[in-house]
Design a protein around this motif. Structure first.
Motif, PDB file in Angstrom:
ATOM      1  N   ASP A  54       0.846  -1.193   0.000  1.00 41.48           N
ATOM      2  CA  ASP A  54       0.000   0.000   0.000  1.00 41.48           C
ATOM      3  C   ASP A  54       0.890   1.255   0.000  1.00 41.48           C
ATOM      4  OD1 ASP A  54      -1.767   2.051   0.405  1.00 41.48           O
ATOM      5  OD2 ASP A  54      -2.918   1.014   1.956  1.00 41.48           O
ATOM      6  N   MET A  55       1.272   1.669  -1.216  1.00 41.65           N
ATOM      7  CA  MET A  55       2.256   2.748  -1.352  1.00 41.65           C
ATOM      8  C   MET A  55       1.695   4.101  -0.905  1.00 41.65           C
ATOM      9  SD  MET A  55       4.929   1.243  -2.377  1.00 41.65           S
ATOM     10  CE  MET A  55       5.263  -0.382  -2.965  1.00 41.65           C
ATOM     11  N   ARG A  56       0.381   4.281  -1.121  1.00 42.35           N
ATOM     12  CA  ARG A  56      -0.210   5.558  -0.720  1.00 42.35           C
ATOM     13  C   ARG A  56      -0.122   5.712   0.809  1.00 42.35           C
ATOM     14  NH1 ARG A  56      -2.165   9.187  -3.798  1.00 42.35           N
ATOM     15  NH2 ARG A  56      -2.035   7.967  -5.705  1.00 42.35           N
ATOM     16  N   ALA A  57      -0.475   4.653   1.518  1.00 43.17           N
ATOM     17  CA  ALA A  57      -0.376   4.687   2.988  1.00 43.17           C
ATOM     18  C   ALA A  57       1.083   4.893   3.402  1.00 43.17           C
ATOM     19  CB  ALA A  57      -0.910   3.378   3.571  1.00 43.17           C
ATOM     20  N   LEU A  58       1.987   4.226   2.679  1.00 40.19           N
ATOM     21  CA  LEU A  58       3.405   4.327   3.027  1.00 40.19           C
ATOM     22  C   LEU A  58       3.896   5.770   2.879  1.00 40.19           C
ATOM     23  CD1 LEU A  58       5.509   2.247   3.932  1.00 40.19           C
ATOM     24  CD2 LEU A  58       6.368   2.260   1.595  1.00 40.19           C
ATOM     25  N   GLY A  59       3.456   6.428   1.792  1.00 36.06           N
ATOM     26  CA  GLY A  59       3.835   7.827   1.574  1.00 36.06           C
ATOM     27  C   GLY A  59       3.299   8.713   2.692  1.00 36.06           C
ATOM     28  N   ASP A  60       2.036   8.505   3.076  1.00 32.72           N
ATOM     29  CA  ASP A  60       1.456   9.296   4.174  1.00 32.72           C
ATOM     30  C   ASP A  60       2.264   9.094   5.454  1.00 32.72           C
ATOM     31  OD1 ASP A  60      -0.525  10.172   2.493  1.00 32.72           O
ATOM     32  OD2 ASP A  60      -2.056   8.758   3.217  1.00 32.72           O
ATOM     33  N   LEU A  61       2.664   7.840   5.689  1.00 34.37           N
ATOM     34  CA  LEU A  61       3.423   7.543   6.909  1.00 34.37           C
ATOM     35  C   LEU A  61       4.799   8.222   6.873  1.00 34.37           C
ATOM     36  CD1 LEU A  61       2.357   3.802   7.185  1.00 34.37           C
ATOM     37  CD2 LEU A  61       1.902   5.553   8.926  1.00 34.37           C
ATOM     38  N   MET A  62       5.403   8.317   5.671  1.00 35.08           N
ATOM     39  CA  MET A  62       6.688   9.039   5.569  1.00 35.08           C
ATOM     40  C   MET A  62       6.492  10.506   5.947  1.00 35.08           C
ATOM     41  SD  MET A  62       8.269   7.451   2.039  1.00 35.08           S
ATOM     42  CE  MET A  62       9.826   8.335   2.014  1.00 35.08           C
ATOM     43  N   ASN A  63       5.401  11.103   5.436  1.00 41.16           N
ATOM     44  CA  ASN A  63       5.140  12.509   5.759  1.00 41.16           C
ATOM     45  C   ASN A  63       4.918  12.692   7.259  1.00 41.16           C
ATOM     46  OD1 ASN A  63       5.375  13.174   3.068  1.00 41.16           O
ATOM     47  ND2 ASN A  63       3.168  13.035   2.665  1.00 41.16           N
ATOM     48  N   MET A  64       4.203  11.745   7.871  1.00 39.95           N
ATOM     49  CA  MET A  64       3.958  11.832   9.325  1.00 39.95           C
ATOM     50  C   MET A  64       5.265  11.708  10.095  1.00 39.95           C
ATOM     51  SD  MET A  64       0.692   9.491  10.115  1.00 39.95           S
ATOM     52  CE  MET A  64      -0.465   9.284   8.802  1.00 39.95           C
ATOM     53  N   ASN A  65       6.108  10.750   9.679  1.00 37.49           N
ATOM     54  CA  ASN A  65       7.389  10.554  10.363  1.00 37.49           C
ATOM     55  C   ASN A  65       8.223  11.838  10.268  1.00 37.49           C
ATOM     56  OD1 ASN A  65       9.700   7.689  10.412  1.00 37.49           O
ATOM     57  ND2 ASN A  65       9.782   9.601  11.517  1.00 37.49           N
ATOM     58  N   GLN A  66       8.159  12.503   9.093  1.00 40.28           N
ATOM     59  CA  GLN A  66       8.904  13.746   8.909  1.00 40.28           C
ATOM     60  C   GLN A  66       8.397  14.828   9.871  1.00 40.28           C
ATOM     61  OE1 GLN A  66      11.572  14.579   7.463  1.00 40.28           O
ATOM     62  NE2 GLN A  66      11.434  16.815   7.618  1.00 40.28           N
ATOM     63  N   LEU A  67       7.061  14.886  10.034  1.00 40.28           N
ATOM     64  CA  LEU A  67       6.483  15.883  10.951  1.00 40.28           C
ATOM     65  C   LEU A  67       7.006  15.690  12.371  1.00 40.28           C
ATOM     66  CD1 LEU A  67       2.658  16.282  10.297  1.00 40.28           C
ATOM     67  CD2 LEU A  67       4.336  18.096  10.656  1.00 40.28           C
ATOM     68  N   VAL A  68       7.036  14.438  12.806  1.00 35.80           N
ATOM     69  CA  VAL A  68       7.490  14.167  14.175  1.00 35.80           C
ATOM     70  C   VAL A  68       8.981  14.514  14.307  1.00 35.80           C
ATOM     71  CG1 VAL A  68       7.642  12.456  16.020  1.00 35.80           C
ATOM     72  CG2 VAL A  68       5.760  12.327  14.385  1.00 35.80           C
ATOM     73  N   LEU A  69       9.767  14.189  13.267  1.00 33.88           N
ATOM     74  CA  LEU A  69      11.203  14.517  13.311  1.00 33.88           C
ATOM     75  C   LEU A  69      11.414  16.033  13.356  1.00 33.88           C
ATOM     76  CD1 LEU A  69      12.512  11.812  10.818  1.00 33.88           C
ATOM     77  CD2 LEU A  69      13.141  11.977  13.225  1.00 33.88           C
ATOM     78  N   SER A  70      10.569  16.782  12.628  1.00 35.99           N
ATOM     79  CA  SER A  70      10.679  18.257  12.682  1.00 35.99           C
ATOM     80  C   SER A  70      10.388  18.728  14.100  1.00 35.99           C
ATOM     81  CB  SER A  70       9.674  18.965  11.781  1.00 35.99           C
ATOM     82  OG  SER A  70       9.631  18.376  10.561  1.00 35.99           O
ATOM     83  N   GLY A  71       9.396  18.086  14.749  1.00 37.50           N
ATOM     84  CA  GLY A  71       9.054  18.449  16.128  1.00 37.50           C
ATOM     85  C   GLY A  71      10.197  18.171  17.097  1.00 37.50           C
ATOM     86  N   LEU A  72      11.100  17.282  16.707  1.00 38.69           N
ATOM     87  CA  LEU A  72      12.274  16.987  17.547  1.00 38.69           C
ATOM     88  C   LEU A  72      13.468  17.870  17.140  1.00 38.69           C
ATOM     89  CD1 LEU A  72      11.972  13.082  17.651  1.00 38.69           C
ATOM     90  CD2 LEU A  72      11.805  14.600  19.630  1.00 38.69           C
ATOM     91  N   PHE A  73      13.223  18.805  16.226  1.00 41.41           N
ATOM     92  CA  PHE A  73      14.233  19.801  15.796  1.00 41.41           C
ATOM     93  C   PHE A  73      15.425  19.206  15.054  1.00 41.41           C
ATOM     94  CE2 PHE A  73      12.129  21.520  19.600  1.00 41.41           C
ATOM     95  CZ  PHE A  73      11.492  22.595  18.999  1.00 41.41           C
ATOM     96  N   VAL A  74      15.249  18.058  14.404  1.00 36.73           N
ATOM     97  CA  VAL A  74      16.371  17.515  13.631  1.00 36.73           C
ATOM     98  C   VAL A  74      16.192  17.760  12.129  1.00 36.73           C
ATOM     99  CG1 VAL A  74      17.121  15.832  15.336  1.00 36.73           C
ATOM    100  CG2 VAL A  74      15.424  15.163  13.626  1.00 36.73           C
ATOM    101  N   SER A  75      15.079  18.438  11.756  1.00 37.31           N
ATOM    102  CA  SER A  75      14.937  18.818  10.348  1.00 37.31           C
ATOM    103  C   SER A  75      15.528  20.230  10.165  1.00 37.31           C
ATOM    104  CB  SER A  75      13.463  18.797   9.942  1.00 37.31           C
ATOM    105  OG  SER A  75      13.361  18.960   8.535  1.00 37.31           O
ATOM    106  N   THR A  76      15.687  20.642   8.918  1.00 36.64           N
ATOM    107  CA  THR A  76      16.179  21.997   8.632  1.00 36.64           C
ATOM    108  C   THR A  76      15.298  22.562   7.518  1.00 36.64           C
ATOM    109  OG1 THR A  76      17.637  21.267   6.855  1.00 36.64           O
ATOM    110  CG2 THR A  76      18.590  21.300   9.070  1.00 36.64           C
TER     111      THR A  76
END
Ligand code: MEV
Length: 318
Positions: free
Chosen positions: A231-253
């Protein structure tokens, strides 16, 4: 045997970086590109490592991280007698693609083979691979402080797998191949720095950081199911969610966010940073294309990937 060779893969972390340091599961995949080391016995010490244009000496009190890491790798019992190593890595250093672990595993493999005169009996295989991982862990501790071991595991075995500190790797069988693009900010990042950044947030506010780790844990659980179900669509959504959480941990730029946004507008099903963050690379999931008979249309997928790569190329500095 005068010299022996060892190779190892680079890696991408699909889900769960950082949380994996705290015992949560993560998903990683090996890359075709990686590292190669040739180890030659020396009549006397000290051991030396040539990488690119530079040579370092194995020395536990060296001012160079590389010199100390090399020494730590060789000193794991049973210690490797004096050697010279010629190493090469086809991955950008500090790019989040596991260059450090790939180098460590390739050197450790070649050194173990040399120590056994190049012959590793099949029954010794598992014990030697465990020692290769122990040597890589000693090296990674110099660079990363508190490595989970996921990078070294990916370097050693490749493939796609779920990993936890307690259980190690468990292979995942994808229903469909994943097509991913890797984009670089062009700025190296230090995994040690971002791992320490989260450790200091954790020391100040453990409950808040635990909430993010718990969110990542459930994202990873769902991602395993999505990969297995294709289920690639779900997988893509999950990548976006994981990115959001990582941004909340201040490791994104802002650069990583920009590359993710560009990939999504160019058709990626999802995008996120990969590895330690703070620079380095992003991953984008290319939408799968199927012909009417149900087979994969690789040509159309390559066009979709090219659109994402073009969007990144058009961005400033790439
Ligand atoms: C680095 O590739 C992955 C991190 O989770 C660190 C680690 O697991 O050792 C950030």
């Amino acid at each position: 045997q005068a010299s022996t060779e060892g190779t190892a893969s680079g890696k991408v972390i699909l889900f769960g970086e950082h949380a994996v340091v705290y015992g949560s599961p993560a998903i990683a995949a090996g890359l075709d590109r990686g590292a190669r080391a040739v180890v030659t016995r020396q009549p006397s010490g000290p051991s030396t490592l040539r990488l690119g244009d530079g040579t370092v000496v194995a020395d536990a009190s060296s001012a160079s991280d590389l010199g100390r890491a090399f020494s730590a790798l060789l000193e794991v019992a049973p210690a490797i007698p004096p050697v010279h190593v010629e190493a090469r890595c086809d991955l950008p250093p500090g790019g989040g693609l596991g260059s450090s672990a790939a180098l460590a595993v390739s050197i450790a493999r070649a050194a173990e083979a040399l120590a056994r005169s190049g012959e590793i009996r099949p029954e010794e295989g598992a014990a030697i691979e465990a020692r290769v991982l122990a040597r890589a862990a000693a090296w990674e501790r110099i660079f990363h402080g508190n490595p989970s071991g996921i990078d070294a595991t990916a370097a050693a075995q490749g493939g796609i797998f779920r990993f936890t500190r307690a259980e190690g790797a468990r292979p995942i069988t994808p229903r469909h191949d994943l097509v991913l693009c890797v984009g670089s900010t062009g700025h190296p990042s230090s995994t040690r720095t971002t791992v320490e950044l989260i450790a200091s947030q954790h020391a100040k506010d453990p409950v808040l950081v635990k909430r993010s780790i718990d969110a990542i844990t459930s994202i990873v659980g769902n991602a395993v199911l999505a990969i297995e179900a294709g289920d690639m669509r779900a997988l893509g959504d999950l990548m976006n969610m994981n990115q959001l959480v990582l941004s909340g941990l201040f490791v994104s730029t802002s650069e990583l966010e920009e590359l993710c946004a560009l990939a999504r507008s160019a058709g990626a099903l999802g995008a996120k940073l990969t590895g330690g963050g703070g620079g380095g690379c992003v991953l984008a999931l290319v939408p799968p294309s199927f012909r009417s008979d149900g087979t994969r249309d690789e040509a159309r997928e390559a066009e979709s990937a090219a659109r994402i790569l073009d969007a990144w190329r058009g961005a400033e500095g790439h």
